[in-house]
Design an enzyme around this catalytic site. Structure first.
Site, PDB file in Angstrom:
ATOM      1  N   GLU A   1       0.826  -1.202   0.000  1.00  0.00           N
ATOM      2  CA  GLU A   1       0.000   0.000   0.000  1.00  0.00           C
ATOM      3  C   GLU A   1       0.860   1.251   0.000  1.00  0.00           C
ATOM      4  OE1 GLU A   1      -4.154  -1.384   2.145  1.00  0.00           O
ATOM      5  OE2 GLU A   1      -2.717  -0.229   3.320  1.00  0.00           O
ATOM      6  N   CYS A   2       0.606   2.135  -0.939  1.00  0.00           N
ATOM      7  CA  CYS A   2       1.215   3.462  -1.012  1.00  0.00           C
ATOM      8  C   CYS A   2       2.747   3.385  -0.995  1.00  0.00           C
ATOM      9  CB  CYS A   2       0.670   4.358   0.099  1.00  0.00           C
ATOM     10  SG  CYS A   2       0.858   6.127  -0.270  1.00  0.00           S
ATOM     11  N   GLY A   3       3.397   3.617   0.144  1.00  0.00           N
ATOM     12  CA  GLY A   3       4.850   3.507   0.192  1.00  0.00           C
ATOM     13  C   GLY A   3       5.333   2.131  -0.237  1.00  0.00           C
TER      14      GLY A   3
ATOM     15  N   LEU B   1       3.807   0.202  -2.454  1.00  0.00           N
ATOM     16  CA  LEU B   1       3.700   0.238  -3.912  1.00  0.00           C
ATOM     17  C   LEU B   1       4.934   0.897  -4.517  1.00  0.00           C
ATOM     18  CD1 LEU B   1       2.099   0.403  -6.699  1.00  0.00           C
ATOM     19  CD2 LEU B   1       1.206   2.562  -5.849  1.00  0.00           C
TER      20      LEU B   1
ATOM     21  N   SER C   1      -1.375  -0.803  -4.427  1.00  0.00           N
ATOM     22  CA  SER C   1      -2.236   0.350  -4.649  1.00  0.00           C
ATOM     23  C   SER C   1      -1.812   1.522  -3.768  1.00  0.00           C
ATOM     24  CB  SER C   1      -3.694  -0.030  -4.331  1.00  0.00           C
ATOM     25  OG  SER C   1      -4.528   1.101  -4.301  1.00  0.00           O
TER      26      SER C   1
END
Length: 468
Positions: A336-338, A340, A437
């Protein structure tokens, strides 16, 4: 009962007041459970640092109204005091989705006021008085009268400049008969540094113990504790029924959870769910460790600040290669986020310098000035190893990077939570083992996600390169 710390707007000092209360209570040897309204990760880190207990997020968008109530009831048990830090201004929320037809009502859904109503808790209103004197009464009166369902038990006057200033504020508030439960003077020796996504996390502040001690000193003297203690007493509600665990193998399922200064954005409830479903969480550091932990069957990369530590992450080449090898071998992975960003070919930092990353996803994460922020309704566009096509997932975005190449088959079609505005497509998914994501998710009301993750990890036997 417990107490909600709310602000009349963002930036008035809610976190400082909350940490001051927590530090003073914990210094007295009290068992204190804290909560944070909204999707924030960093404020809960500071809560947990002070209390020694995991702070819990209360977010009706990411979970549900019922989950907020269950979470609060469950984690208030066994603690002498409970404290809830609000988000933004007291009534700042979103439009609530209340039907399958997306009928929208209630503009303060998921706000601090909404949570206070759900939990039937009194509110301590923090007012920034640095540019106020007589007008403080108008502000306080407005907040007290705006919603009769909200019980504002008193105010904290923050950033008071002098005795004369305090006298003017007290005189103005006297007619309201609203208790002043705390007075904090302007503090030059108590500062917590911040950067592009908010406060700097606790693990990066070497002088944090000194800051917390000064906050405890301040808390001992700046509050009216004779009136606060009765408000802070925790309720005694019945515990909710826990989720039933899945059948576990003879040896526990091991999931490598990246946790260090670069990756530290996790909801404690998500980690608890994985453990309740049969996982052994093995925490490791992509910054410092030379390889993955032994015999893991899945990987979980939360968000954080990989862009700040891109040089050190890139220098740890063996770990980057080990992660890539594991994923290409089929190891189930959530990023997730970082996380990704870590799986991309490279991170391009704010100065335009490129740093090689794991290279699993054929794109680069490029830092920029634009902040992407807000709740999202994400509709999965393809079946993947966690969810099937057409599933609605509710989450939150908060990042200043973007991807240089969009996926040919994106994971999600995304929409703003409180309206039908289409935000485009995003997310990468390899059907068998990758879910990556920018959207942060809380699994409290989406238990099928960790269940499916555990099931896929069970199929990955014996560590890297070995499958059923």
């Amino acid at each position: 009962m417990a107490l909600v710390i709310a602000g009349e707007r963002s930036g008035v000092g809610k976190t400082t007041v909350t940490l001051t209360l927590l530090a003073s209570l914990c210094r007295r040897g009290s068992a204190v459970q804290s909560f944070k309204v909204g999707p924030d990760y960093i404020d809960p880190m500071f809560h947990s640092y002070v209390t020694g207990r995991a702070c819990r997020n209360l977010d009706a968008v990411l979970t549900s109204e019922a989950y907020v109530q269950r979470c609060f009831a469950a984690h208030s048990q066994g603690c002498e005091y409970s404290l809830v830090e609000g988000v933004m201004g007291l009534f700042d929320g979103v439009k609530g989705v209340v039907s399958q037809e997306d009928c929208l009502i209630n503009t303060d859904f998921a706000s601090t006021a909404h949570v206070a109503r759900l939990l039937d808790l009194p509110v301590l209103l923090v007012i920034d008085c640095s540019r106020l004197s007589g007008s403080v009464a108008a502000i306080a009166h407005g907040y007290c009268s705006f919603d009769s369902r909200i019980n504002i038990a008193g105010v904290v006057l923050n950033r008071v400049g002098s005795d004369r200033h305090l006298s003017l504020l007290q005189d103005s508030l006297q007619a309201l008969q609203l208790p002043i439960l705390g007075v904090l003077r302007r503090q030059d020796n108590i500062t917590i540094p911040d950067r592009h996504l908010g406060l700097v996390p606790t693990g990066e502040i070497p002088e944090l113990d000194g800051v917390i001690n000064r906050l405890a000193d301040l808390g001992d003297t700046c509050f009216d504790w004779s009136k606060l203690f009765p408000l802070l007493k925790s309720p005694h509600s019945p515990l909710p029924t826990p989720h039933s665990p899945l059948p576990t193998p003879h040896s526990p399922i091991k999931i490598a959870v990246a946790r260090d200064r670069a990756f530290n954005f996790y909801y404690q409830d998500n980690l608890d769910l994985l453990q309740n479903l049969g996982a052994e969480l093995v925490f490791w550091s992509p910054l410092a460790d030379g390889e993955l932990p032994e015999n893991v069957q899945g990987m979980y990369f939360g968000g954080g600040f990989p862009e700040v530590f891109a040089s050190a992450l890139a220098a740890n080449r063996n770990t980057l290669q080990t992660v890539k090898t594991a994923i290409l071998a089929g190891m189930p992975t959530i990023a997730e986020c970082g996380g990704l960003m870590y799986l991309c070919e490279q991170i391009v930092d704010f100065e335009g310098q490129s740093w090689p990353m794991a290279g699993v996803l054929p794109t680069s994460a490029v830092m920029g000035g634009r902040l992407t922020l807000g709740y999202r309704r994400a509709v999965t566009l393809q079946d993947n190893f966690l969810v099937s096509a057409g599933t609605n997932i509710y989450g939150h975005e908060f990042h200043r990077s973007s991807l240089s190449v969009s996926p040919h088959q994106p994971l999600f079609e995304t929409y703003r939570y409180d309206c039908a505005e289409n935000m485009g497509t995003e997310g990468w998914a390899f059907p068998q083992n990758i879910y990556a994501s920018y959207i942060h998710t809380h699994w409290g009301e989406s238990i099928e996600i960790p269940k499916q993750f555990i099931k896929q990890c069970l199929r990955f036997v014996g560590g890297v390169g070995s499958r059923e």
